[in-house]
Design a protein around this motif. Structure first.
Motif, mmCIF file in Angstrom:
data_model
loop_
_atom_site.group_PDB
_atom_site.id
_atom_site.type_symbol
_atom_site.label_atom_id
_atom_site.label_comp_id
_atom_site.label_asym_id
_atom_site.label_seq_id
_atom_site.Cartn_x
_atom_site.Cartn_y
_atom_site.Cartn_z
ATOM 1 N N SER A 1 0.823 -1.215 0.000
ATOM 2 C CA SER A 1 0.000 0.000 0.000
ATOM 3 C C SER A 1 0.852 1.257 0.000
ATOM 4 C CB SER A 1 -0.929 0.010 1.218
ATOM 5 O OG SER A 1 -1.794 -1.103 1.201
ATOM 6 N N HIS B 1 4.083 6.003 -5.280
ATOM 7 C CA HIS B 1 4.195 6.165 -6.732
ATOM 8 C C HIS B 1 3.026 6.938 -7.350
ATOM 9 C CE1 HIS B 1 7.228 2.867 -6.345
ATOM 10 N NE2 HIS B 1 7.814 3.591 -7.263
ATOM 11 N N LEU C 1 -8.159 3.514 -10.273
ATOM 12 C CA LEU C 1 -7.005 2.656 -10.043
ATOM 13 C C LEU C 1 -7.410 1.217 -10.344
ATOM 14 C CD1 LEU C 1 -4.135 2.069 -9.039
ATOM 15 C CD2 LEU C 1 -5.045 2.001 -6.703
ATOM 16 N N VAL D 1 -1.918 -1.053 -11.183
ATOM 17 C CA VAL D 1 -0.942 -1.736 -10.348
ATOM 18 C C VAL D 1 -1.083 -3.240 -10.578
ATOM 19 C CG1 VAL D 1 -2.513 -1.771 -8.365
ATOM 20 C CG2 VAL D 1 -0.052 -1.977 -7.983
ATOM 21 N N TYR E 1 -11.864 2.238 -7.945
ATOM 22 C CA TYR E 1 -10.910 1.168 -8.223
ATOM 23 C C TYR E 1 -11.662 -0.086 -8.651
ATOM 24 C CZ TYR E 1 -12.228 -0.869 -3.718
ATOM 25 O OH TYR E 1 -12.938 -1.427 -2.689
ATOM 26 N N VAL F 1 2.084 1.728 -11.931
ATOM 27 C CA VAL F 1 2.779 1.633 -10.640
ATOM 28 C C VAL F 1 3.769 0.475 -10.716
ATOM 29 C CG1 VAL F 1 2.524 1.224 -8.171
ATOM 30 C CG2 VAL F 1 0.785 2.549 -9.411
ATOM 31 N N PHE G 1 -6.476 -2.726 -10.398
ATOM 32 C CA PHE G 1 -5.611 -3.781 -9.877
ATOM 33 C C PHE G 1 -5.640 -4.929 -10.888
ATOM 34 C CE2 PHE G 1 -6.745 -1.295 -6.240
ATOM 35 C CZ PHE G 1 -5.749 -1.467 -5.278
ATOM 36 N N ILE H 1 2.358 1.801 -3.441
ATOM 37 C CA ILE H 1 1.361 2.355 -4.365
ATOM 38 C C ILE H 1 1.139 3.834 -4.067
ATOM 39 C CG2 ILE H 1 -1.066 2.278 -5.058
ATOM 40 C CD1 ILE H 1 -0.959 -0.757 -4.465
#
Length: 343
Positions: free
Chosen positions: A169, A175, A184, A282, A246, A316, A186, A172
């Protein structure tokens, strides 16, 4: 007994040449836990079709991301090993599941240093047949055949360990500092849906229906999908992300069988079409940047996003050789060294 550590990552071709890529892909794709179909069918598919068409394209992709020092995945893993060795008292060796840096060589390196008890450390936060399981199975086969007096213990999936979630975390957060992103994503490496069902120790829990991963079960210990979704949930909770800011997706599918949904490329496309101008992505299934993150995501993903009208696409980096990540590895190893337990 003298203890030692064997870090194991995926692997890489020796060079980005089609010849070396073909050799690497042949070993990788012929693994029965990667393409889990009968041997004759797997041989026909891999040697009869894939290896006749894919190496040239894959080699071109590797050339795009290849560093002067070599394969990014190998270089980064070596950096981690060297940093880690300075923080712990036990020998630390490095191996790859596929390619020339074999697990056998890694075990031999430790044995040559007098090691009698090895902590096998698959560098994957989540369990999967095609990652953690294939490493542990091969290591045991090698132990029985070549190192019968060696004791090997394997690190279980660490996807939900609080200190791992904290390090991930914070990486992330660091960055993305100053980045004005709207969403965001994943993105995790995909696997065929059948791998999830095969890994279900209950043989009945995993339905991949949207609810089973949220319903407590001992199946979660080996459920890749649950573990990916849980990483997203825990990181989002720690970073206090809004629920609509996200999402989770799965990349790198192969073939025509059903793979975990939603697909990353189509998700990026959807976000661009929906009017999202600034997104970040990420890749928490990887601890080291590699072809799948540097080319498939940072290059191809960005191209898709721009084609769909997106503007800023922020990738990221993986944890790589981040000092906090290496310090956490050292903490776990020291705890194992003194208590035989991974904290």
């Amino acid at each position: 007994m003298k203890k030692g550590i064997l870090l194991v990552n995926l692997g890489s071709p020796d060079s980005p040449s089609p010849k070396d890529v073909k050799k690497y892909l042949g070993e990788f794709l012929m693994d029965e836990r990667v393409i889990d179909i009968p041997l004759l069918a797997r041989t026909a598919l891999v040697k009869g079709i894939i290896l006749k068409t894919r190496p040239k394209a894959s080699a071109a992709a590797y050339k795009k991301i290849w560093w002067e020092e070599g394969s990014p995945l190998i270089v980064i893993s070596e950096r981690v090993q060297k940093k880690l060795q300075k923080l712990v008292d036990v020998p630390v060796a490095l191996a790859m599941r596929y390619g020339s840096m074999t697990i056998k060589k890694g075990l031999q390196e430790l044995v040559d240093q007098g090691v009698e008890e090895v902590l096998l450390f698959p560098l994957y936060p989540q369990f999967a047949m095609a990652t953690t399981e294939t490493i542990t199975v091969l290591a045991e086969e090698l132990r029985q055949e070549h190192f019968p007096n060696l004791k090997i213990e394997s690190v279980p999936a660490f996807y939900n360990k609080p200190d791992y979630i904290e390090v991930l975390s914070e990486s992330i957060k660091k960055h993305l500092e100053g980045k004005d992103y709207e969403h965001l994503l994943f993105s995790y490496h995909g696997v065929p849906e059948r791998h999830i069902r095969k890994s279900d120790v209950t043989k009945s829990h995993c339905k991949i229906d949207g609810s089973c991963c949220k319903t407590p079960s001992k199946a979660h210990e080996f459920c890749y999908r649950h573990q990916c979704l849980e990483v997203t949930r825990l990181v989002a909770e720690r970073l206090q992300l809004k629920s609509d800011s996200y999402s989770t997706s799965f990349q790198s599918r192969l073939g025509f069988d059903p793979w975990l949904l939603p697909y990353t490329d189509r998700t990026i496309e959807r976000l661009g079409k929906s009017g999202v101008k600034n997104m970040a992505i990420v890749t928490p299934a990887f601890v080291s940047d590699c072809l799948e993150t540097l080319e498939e995501i940072a290059m191809e993903g960005q191209e898709i996003f721009h084609e769909m009208g997106g503007k800023d696409f922020t990738t990221v980096p993986c944890l790589n050789d981040d000092d906090e990540w290496v310090a956490l590895l050292a903490k776990w190893i020291k705890n194992w060294e003194s208590t035989n337990v991974i904290a």
